[in-house]
Scaffold this active site. Structure first.
Site, PDB file in Angstrom:
ATOM      1  CD  GLU A 256      -2.912  -1.184   0.453  1.00 42.63           C
ATOM      2  OE1 GLU A 256      -3.195  -0.130  -0.131  1.00 42.63           O
ATOM      3  OE2 GLU A 256      -3.504  -2.249   0.249  1.00 42.63           O
ATOM      4  CB  CYS A 295      -2.369   6.640   2.069  1.00 44.64           C
ATOM      5  SG  CYS A 295      -3.630   5.748   2.984  1.00 44.64           S
TER       6      CYS A 295
HETATM    7  P1  NAP Z   1       8.500   4.600   4.555  1.00 41.94           P
HETATM    8  O1  NAP Z   1       9.677   5.445   4.834  1.00 41.94           O
HETATM    9  O2  NAP Z   1       8.513   3.791   3.323  1.00 41.94           O
HETATM   10  O3  NAP Z   1       8.332   3.695   5.837  1.00 41.94           O
HETATM   11  C1  NAP Z   1       7.247   2.841   5.986  1.00 41.94           C
HETATM   12  C2  NAP Z   1       7.607   1.694   6.889  1.00 41.94           C
HETATM   13  O4  NAP Z   1       8.624   0.909   6.267  1.00 41.94           O
HETATM   14  C3  NAP Z   1       8.179   2.112   8.247  1.00 41.94           C
HETATM   15  O5  NAP Z   1       7.698   1.210   9.208  1.00 41.94           O
HETATM   16  C4  NAP Z   1       9.669   1.950   8.060  1.00 41.94           C
HETATM   17  O6  NAP Z   1      10.355   1.678   9.243  1.00 41.94           O
HETATM   18  C5  NAP Z   1       9.699   0.724   7.165  1.00 41.94           C
HETATM   19  N1  NAP Z   1      10.908   0.591   6.375  1.00 41.94           N
HETATM   20  C6  NAP Z   1      11.718   1.568   5.900  1.00 41.94           C
HETATM   21  N2  NAP Z   1      12.712   1.017   5.170  1.00 41.94           N
HETATM   22  C7  NAP Z   1      12.521  -0.321   5.201  1.00 41.94           C
HETATM   23  C8  NAP Z   1      13.206  -1.430   4.647  1.00 41.94           C
HETATM   24  N3  NAP Z   1      14.304  -1.266   3.900  1.00 41.94           N
HETATM   25  N4  NAP Z   1      12.736  -2.665   4.884  1.00 41.94           N
HETATM   26  C9  NAP Z   1      11.619  -2.838   5.623  1.00 41.94           C
HETATM   27  N5  NAP Z   1      10.937  -1.835   6.174  1.00 41.94           N
HETATM   28  C10 NAP Z   1      11.367  -0.592   5.959  1.00 41.94           C
HETATM   29  O7  NAP Z   1       7.182   5.440   4.482  1.00 41.94           O
HETATM   30  P2  NAP Z   1       6.647   6.537   5.503  1.00 41.94           P
HETATM   31  O8  NAP Z   1       7.384   7.794   5.210  1.00 41.94           O
HETATM   32  O9  NAP Z   1       6.611   6.025   6.894  1.00 41.94           O
HETATM   33  O10 NAP Z   1       5.129   6.646   5.049  1.00 41.94           O
HETATM   34  C11 NAP Z   1       4.644   7.636   4.198  1.00 41.94           C
HETATM   35  C12 NAP Z   1       4.175   7.023   2.920  1.00 41.94           C
HETATM   36  O11 NAP Z   1       3.282   5.964   3.190  1.00 41.94           O
HETATM   37  C13 NAP Z   1       3.410   7.996   2.065  1.00 41.94           C
HETATM   38  O12 NAP Z   1       3.948   7.974   0.790  1.00 41.94           O
HETATM   39  C14 NAP Z   1       2.002   7.462   2.046  1.00 41.94           C
HETATM   40  O13 NAP Z   1       1.297   7.667   0.851  1.00 41.94           O
HETATM   41  C15 NAP Z   1       2.184   6.031   2.286  1.00 41.94           C
HETATM   42  N6  NAP Z   1       1.005   5.482   2.917  1.00 41.94           N
HETATM   43  C16 NAP Z   1       0.216   4.645   2.204  1.00 41.94           C
HETATM   44  C17 NAP Z   1      -0.907   4.094   2.778  1.00 41.94           C
HETATM   45  C18 NAP Z   1      -1.779   3.156   2.028  1.00 41.94           C
HETATM   46  O14 NAP Z   1      -2.621   2.530   2.655  1.00 41.94           O
HETATM   47  N7  NAP Z   1      -1.636   3.010   0.752  1.00 41.94           N
HETATM   48  C19 NAP Z   1      -1.233   4.394   4.102  1.00 41.94           C
HETATM   49  C20 NAP Z   1      -0.413   5.254   4.792  1.00 41.94           C
HETATM   50  C21 NAP Z   1       0.713   5.788   4.191  1.00 41.94           C
HETATM   51  P3  NAP Z   1      11.125   2.844  10.050  1.00 41.94           P
HETATM   52  O15 NAP Z   1      10.092   3.820  10.448  1.00 41.94           O
HETATM   53  O16 NAP Z   1      11.724   2.137  11.184  1.00 41.94           O
HETATM   54  O17 NAP Z   1      12.113   3.423   9.092  1.00 41.94           O
END
Ligand code: NAP
Length: 519
Positions: A256, A295
């Protein structure tokens, strides 16, 4: 400072080494720290599979539903304390925090009800059986059974409660144990929820684990029976899909990710009509709720070209009144974005959008802040842009600015509108505001393939709809392309990811006896 623990292999343990610091985004003060260094995450995965999976599979859907109901009640009973944590660590206003926390308890309750409906079974029949041979004796029937792996749930920072609840509800009801990994920056609410569920002794050992801090080597331990449901940025989603063990082991992955959700005003929705007012309400809510960090938030507002000035003025008038500031204060509608990095990203994103459009409200200049400390906090005022010549624009269709930011775009005729919406490359949800059935039909069949959900706003539902930004447990959440290609929730559909569909072929009396089917 509090060191947050992980709950793995049936025990609370703290990591060592370099800690990540969680802060209060209103004051920038540290509130807790976390690390996963030194934790044996391979053992945690094995423990969850063996203990949690075995225990959950022994239960019926109705029994699993009761566990999920107890989780929902526990969250609801502790709502006030969780709201305080969401204000402190997430920068949520009280209303934002309720949206997240009630979303979690509500979704869990909906799946508890589904468990009750499914009753005393441990597997699901999938569709009708089918005669395969000359005689009706040779028969085929699809069944769905819980997979024997663990579900790892990696969540984004914006919904620490709902993200945990909506994913766990589907996995646990399907009979699969969960390891949840909240985003580190806002983990406080998720950690507290797991603490409450563990303290209440609701679930069998190993059914719910928590990894607090960076994912470390967690994902490298997943194999062919395991599932990984990820919510976050497209970049992280893509990197996860490319991991060797995930690709080679055919680990089931659901992503997602980002989305440039559209709100489309139909030519018939005249100023002052209920449909027009609903459109304005939804755009304003989506820009300001959770400081635009949803999102599903509306990022692109499509309006008939001859209505551009009217819509711009009406939106500016409403958005101007939205107070930005300390989310703990009454009257504040827009709290800070969650982290310093988010603030940098949102500001850079506004600059990128502004290279192709005009800022008509907010932007990067000074703005009035209510309460809080001078020069502290990660605040962004509601920012509205207008792109009067969107034909050549790229940023607005490609770059999700994850804050209180939207762009108004004019359209000329339905075919051009459909192709403009498509330029978003696949989204979670878009909304169409019109009472003209022909226009709505053109839009639905034009843009449905690019979306997981469409909200059709009309005067008939104006007093009932919570708007496109609210994800409902009954309907699927997810979208193609840029949105990650995933699908969650959707009632019973949400269980499919955690279950194996197996086709059984054999003698019909044997199958009927095995599956308890009375024909
Ligand atoms: P992110 O940086 O991609 O992080 C998301 C999650 O992934 C966090 O728990 C992060 O952990 C973890 N993570 C980071 N690098 C990883 C890796 N290499 N391997 C495994 N896990 C890893 O995203 P974000 O900045 O938190 O979230 C914002 C984005 O999420 C926005 O673009 C938004 O559109 C999207 N979003 C989508 C939805 C949906 O339902 N489609 C819902 C909410 C948000 P750490 O925090 O420990 O780094």
């Amino acid at each position: 400072m509090e060191t947050l623990k992980s709950y793995i292999s049936g025990a609370w343990v703290a990591g060592t080494g370099k800690m990540a610091t969680l802060v209060n985004p209103t004051t920038e003060e540290p509130v807790a720290q976390a690390s996963t260094e030194g934790l044996d995450l391979g053992a945690a995965v094995a423990f969850a599979r063996a203990e949690g999976g075995t225990a959950l599979r022994a239960l019926t859907f109705a029994q699993r539903g009761e566990l999920i109901r107890a989780m929902s009640r526990t969250i609801h009973a502790n709502r006030d304390a969780l709201i305080e944590l969401a204000i402190k660590n997430g920068g949520n206003t009280r209303s934002d925090a309720k949206f997240d926390i009630d979303g979690a308890s509500g979704t869990l309750a909906a799946y508890a009800d589904l468990g009750k409906e499914l009753g005393d079974q441990r597997f699901l029949l999938d569709g009708e059986g089918v005669q395969l041979g000359r005689s009706p004796r040779f028969f085929g029937q699809h069944v769905s059974v819980p997979r024997h792996g663990v579900a790892v749930h990696v969540n984004a920072f914006n919904f620490p409660a709902w993200g945990l609840g909506e994913k766990a509800a589907c996995a646990l009801l399907a009979g699969v144990p969960v390891i949840v990994k909240p985003a580190t920056s806002t983990a406080l609410v998720a950690v507290r929820i797991v603490e409450l569920i563990v303290a209440a002794n609701i679930l069998p050992r190993g059914a719910l684990s928590l990894v607090t801090g960076s994912p470390g080597d967690l994902l490298t331990h997943l194999g062919g029976q395991d599932m990984l449901a990820f919510t976050g940025s497209s970049d992280t989603g893509a990197a996860i899909r490319l991991m060797g063990n995930i690709a080679r082991g055919s680990v089931r992955v659901n992503v997602e990710a980002d989305s440039l959700n559209g709100a489309i005003l139909g030519p018939d929705a005249a100023q002052g009509s209920e449909t027009y007012n609903l459109f304005l309400k939804d755009v304003v809510r989506d820009m300001t709720q959770k400081a635009g960090q949803k999102c599903t938030a509306i990022r692109r507002v499509f309006v008939p070209r001859d209505r551009l000035a009217e819509v711009r003025d009406d939106l500016v008038e409403r958005l101007r009144d939205m107070k930005v500031g300390d989310p703990a204060l009454e009257g504040v509608i827009v709290g800070p974005v969650a982290t310093a990095q988010q603030l940098r990203d949102v500001r850079a994103g506004i600059e990128r959008l502004a290279a192709e459009a005009r800022i008509v409200l907010g932007g990067l200049g000074p703005f009035e802040k209510v309460g809080g400390l001078p020069d502290k906090g990660y605040f962004v005022p509601p920012t509205l842009l207008v792109n009067e010549a969107p034909e050549g624009a790229r940023a607005v269709h490609e770059h999700e600015v994850f804050g209180p930011v939207s762009t108004v775009l004019p359209y000329d005729g339905t075919p051009a509108l459909v192709s403009a919406v498509e330029k978003g490359g696949g989204g979670l949800v878009s909304s169409v505001y019109s009472d003209d059935r022909a226009f709505v039909a053109d839009m639905v069949f034009g843009i449905a393939p690019f979306h997981g959900r469409l909200m059709l706003g009309s005067e008939k539902i104006a007093d009932q709809t919570p708007g496109p930004g609210t994800v409902l447990p009954q309907l699927v959440h997810g979208g193609p392309g840029r949105a990650g290609g995933g699908e969650e929730l959707g009632g019973l559909r949400g269980l499919a990811f955690y279950m194996q569909r197996t086709a059984l072929q054999g003698a019909r009396p044997m199958l009927d006896a095995l599956l308890g089917v009375k024909r």
